[in-house]
Write a protein that holds these residues in place. Sequence first.
Motif, mmCIF file in Angstrom:
data_model
loop_
_atom_site.group_PDB
_atom_site.id
_atom_site.type_symbol
_atom_site.label_atom_id
_atom_site.label_comp_id
_atom_site.label_asym_id
_atom_site.label_seq_id
_atom_site.Cartn_x
_atom_site.Cartn_y
_atom_site.Cartn_z
ATOM 1 N N LEU A 38 0.800 -1.216 0.000
ATOM 2 C CA LEU A 38 0.000 0.000 0.000
ATOM 3 C C LEU A 38 0.840 1.277 0.000
ATOM 4 N N PHE A 39 1.843 1.361 0.863
ATOM 5 C CA PHE A 39 2.551 2.629 1.022
ATOM 6 C C PHE A 39 3.517 2.911 -0.126
ATOM 7 N N TYR A 40 4.462 2.026 -0.372
ATOM 8 C CA TYR A 40 5.423 2.276 -1.436
ATOM 9 C C TYR A 40 4.764 2.147 -2.816
ATOM 10 N N GLY A 41 3.890 1.177 -2.979
ATOM 11 C CA GLY A 41 3.156 1.043 -4.239
ATOM 12 C C GLY A 41 2.266 2.248 -4.502
ATOM 13 N N GLY A 42 1.643 2.764 -3.463
ATOM 14 C CA GLY A 42 0.838 3.978 -3.591
ATOM 15 C C GLY A 42 1.685 5.181 -3.959
ATOM 16 N N TRP A 43 2.872 5.274 -3.363
ATOM 17 C CA TRP A 43 3.796 6.367 -3.680
ATOM 18 C C TRP A 43 4.228 6.292 -5.155
ATOM 19 N N LEU A 44 4.586 5.091 -5.611
ATOM 20 C CA LEU A 44 4.977 4.926 -7.015
ATOM 21 C C LEU A 44 3.831 5.324 -7.947
ATOM 22 N N SER A 45 2.624 4.956 -7.579
ATOM 23 C CA SER A 45 1.454 5.273 -8.401
ATOM 24 C C SER A 45 1.215 6.778 -8.469
ATOM 25 N N LEU A 46 1.319 7.449 -7.330
ATOM 26 C CA LEU A 46 1.136 8.900 -7.315
ATOM 27 C C LEU A 46 2.204 9.605 -8.143
#
Length: 69
Positions: A38-46
């Motif tokens: 959630l956190f790193y994957g969300g950051w990459l997505s943003l």
Amino acid sequence: MLLVRFYQAAISPYTPATCRYSPTCSHYTIEALQKHGLFYGGWLSLKRIFSCHPWGGSGYDPVPEKREK
């Protein structure tokens, strides 16, 4: 991921295809969340979504592989 799947099924088919990247941002987001959580994957997505503008990048941009510790 449910929100992204909803977007892919209910909104994306009715909008013009204008994605500058391959894979598309929605597919990138799902893959990033699956690989990195959630956190790193969300950051990459943003980061990917915010780079999608006329002066941003384009072309093939895969999700980075998970680093082993």
